[in-house]
Scaffold this active site. Structure first.
Site, PDB file in Angstrom:
ATOM      1  N   ASP A 295     -25.570   4.736 -36.673  1.00  0.00           N
ATOM      2  CA  ASP A 295     -26.134   6.075 -36.469  1.00  0.00           C
ATOM      3  C   ASP A 295     -25.123   7.171 -36.764  1.00  0.00           C
ATOM      4  O   ASP A 295     -23.910   6.951 -36.742  1.00  0.00           O
ATOM      5  CB  ASP A 295     -26.539   6.247 -34.997  1.00  0.00           C
ATOM      6  CG  ASP A 295     -27.728   5.386 -34.625  1.00  0.00           C
ATOM      7  OD1 ASP A 295     -28.138   4.547 -35.437  1.00  0.00           O
ATOM      8  OD2 ASP A 295     -28.228   5.557 -33.506  1.00  0.00           O
ATOM      9  N   HIS A 437     -22.043   3.106 -34.676  1.00  0.00           N
ATOM     10  CA  HIS A 437     -21.975   4.449 -35.260  1.00  0.00           C
ATOM     11  C   HIS A 437     -20.998   4.459 -36.422  1.00  0.00           C
ATOM     12  O   HIS A 437     -19.836   4.097 -36.225  1.00  0.00           O
ATOM     13  CB  HIS A 437     -21.547   5.465 -34.195  1.00  0.00           C
ATOM     14  CG  HIS A 437     -22.523   5.539 -33.058  1.00  0.00           C
ATOM     15  ND1 HIS A 437     -22.479   4.657 -32.008  1.00  0.00           N
ATOM     16  CD2 HIS A 437     -23.583   6.351 -32.847  1.00  0.00           C
ATOM     17  CE1 HIS A 437     -23.487   4.941 -31.175  1.00  0.00           C
ATOM     18  NE2 HIS A 437     -24.159   5.963 -31.656  1.00  0.00           N
TER      19      HIS A 437
HETATM   20 ZN    ZN Z   1     -26.968   9.417 -32.665  1.00  0.00          ZN
END
Ligand code: ZN
Length: 487
Positions: A295, A437
């Site tokens: 993400d 991430h």
């Molecule tokens: Zn996020």
């Protein structure tokens, strides 16, 4: 005979009238164009994708138990000015952290939030203006607090420019007169222009005009919410064309040539023209599989090594990207797709989607869809809500299946490659969706260990859509998914 002559006269008369009418129409069009061309003002600047074209985008995204932060800002490879911007951002983060310390009101459902986003404009070759919009939302406030801050930089001289550096003569009086006149002429403001707050907010003092931008064709003055009008009217922007201000702006700050674009960030080495997929992958529906997801990117220093690792092992993953990071990372996005990875929508600038208006929520989704569409020619089919928070409205508004996760690496917290990779390798089960991430180099390092280890354990690494498709499971619009049920 006489009748014929009369008809002739009538014809002539009609022709004459027609020419006269046409000339009147022409004159009115010409005058209209003239007033349009010389119009002093234009209405507000709408935030736009294009306004991230200059500089590189940096993002700071932090997940706390009771609070969340997403801050985006541009850098220009100019140490001094970049430091200036970074410290401005850090000050806001520190201030926010102080504000929310021991916040008993916030909870998992309603987190305090700081969101900083920007637009950047170029006027002349080395002069750029940045507009920051800073949103603070805490349970202490009835409404989110929105603040505007602008910076104008001379990149060649490494100098921040204030109004006094750019303008000359009685410029404050001039700005005050022009802006006052503008608001007084607008029908929508007629009930507000004789109020004390209006006079006070437009007085010719430096402070009232400190939020300004030099854009391509004029100077934009920004009046913050509550500065000149009651709060419900929000922020106001007035653009004054350079020709009107010619006497008051030093000539070097008036646009004389178009802006040179800065070197793009995302040129990755090699294979640029290789448009085929790496190697053909075959997915065995009867073998275990896992979907790695990343993400908040793309982020060159993390995303590129992750893509390299995936490619090296003939594997793929899913990237839930932020719309505002897409235009500056076109090459990376294209490479993701080319190598078989999937792109998902993760909002435009990482606002907490459960706390914003429905209009804004729709915009967060659609702006991201269009940004991606522009780069790869198709739109994501899946979405991941920011901070994993969703509600019934989000489910109804997002016209995509929403994908959560079953393994949370908490890579943002530990920033420890070893810890992250061990967590995934030890917990991986068939059908899992792993949350990471592509913001951190430690995560990229963890991926170097995770990918071969999972393959060794017999897992196939697939995208979210593949995970469901090959097992005959249907992802439905408006539903939440955190793992595949399996065979
Ligand atoms: Zn996020």
């Amino acid at each position: 005979m006489k009748q014929k002559r009369n008809i002739k006269k009538l014809y002539l008369f009609i022709i004459f009238i027609s020419i006269f009418t046409l000339s009147l129409i022409y004159k009115s069009i010409r005058d209209k164009n003239k007033t349009m061309a010389t119009n002093t003002y234009m209405t507000s600047l709408t935030p736009n994708l294009e306004h991230k074209e200059l500089g590189k985008i940096e993002s700071i995204i932090k997940y706390g138990n009771n609070s969340v932060i997403a801050a985006h800002y541009p850098i220009f490879d100019n140490d001094k000015l970049d430091r200036n911007t970074t410290s401005f951002i850090q000050k806001h983060i520190d201030k926010f952290n102080e504000l929310i310390i021991d916040n008993p009101l916030a909870d998992k459902k309603y987190k305090s939030e700081l969101n900083i986003d920007y637009e950047v404009y170029g006027s002349t070759k080395n002069i750029i203006s940045i507009k920051f919009t800073i949103l603070e939302n805490t349970p202490y406030y009835a409404n989110p607090k929105i603040e505007i801050d602008t910076f104008t930089y001379d990149l060649a001289k490494s100098k921040e420019l204030y109004l006094v550096d750019i303008m000359k003569g009685k410029y404050l009086e001039t700005l005050s007169n022009l802006c006052t006149k503008y608001f007084k002429e607008q029908e929508e403001f007629k009930d507000y222009v004789d109020k004390e707050i209006f006079r006070h907010g437009l007085e010719p003092v430096e402070n009232n005009y400190s939020n300004f931008l030099l854009v391509e064709d004029g100077m934009v003055i920004i009046f913050e919410k509550y500065q000149i009008f009651p709060g419900e009217l929000g922020e106001q922007e007035v653009k004054i064309h350079y020709d009107i201000l010619e006497k008051y702006i030093k000539p070097q700050y008036i646009n004389r040539h178009s802006v040179e674009t800065f070197a793009p960030e995302n040129t990755y080495e090699g294979e640029k023209k290789d448009l085929e997929m790496v190697r053909s992958r075959k997915i065995d529906p009867n073998m275990p599989m896992i979907a790695l997801t990343f993400d908040d990117g793309p982020y060159t220093r993390a995303t590129i090594p992750i893509l390299n690792t995936l490619k090296e092992h003939n594997s793929v993953a899913t990237f839930f990207v932020l719309g505002n990071r897409v235009p500056k990372h076109k090459d990376i996005i294209q490479r993701m797709v080319r190598e078989g990875n999937e792109i998902g929508n993760h909002s435009y600038n990482h606002k907490q989607l459960t706390t914003i208006s429905t209009d804004e929520l729709r915009e967060q989704i659609s702006k991201t869809q269009s940004a991606i569409m522009e780069v790869i020619g198709s739109q994501p089919k899946i979405m991941r809500p920011t901070y994993g928070s969703y509600d019934s409205r989000l489910k109804a508004e997002v016209e995509m299946p929403m994908i959560l996760w079953s393994i949370d690496t908490e890579d943002w917290k530990s920033r420890d490659a070893e810890k992250v990779s061990q967590h995934v390798i030890q917990n991986a089960k068939d059908g899992d969706i792993v949350l990471m991430h592509d913001l951190y180099e430690s995560t990229a390092e963890a991926v170097e260990a995770i990918v071969p280890a999972l393959i060794n354990k017999g897992f196939q690494l697939v995208t979210i859509s593949e995970l469901y498709e090959v097992r005959g499971e249907v992802l439905e619009v408006g539903n939440i998914y955190s793992r595949s049920r399996g065979r």
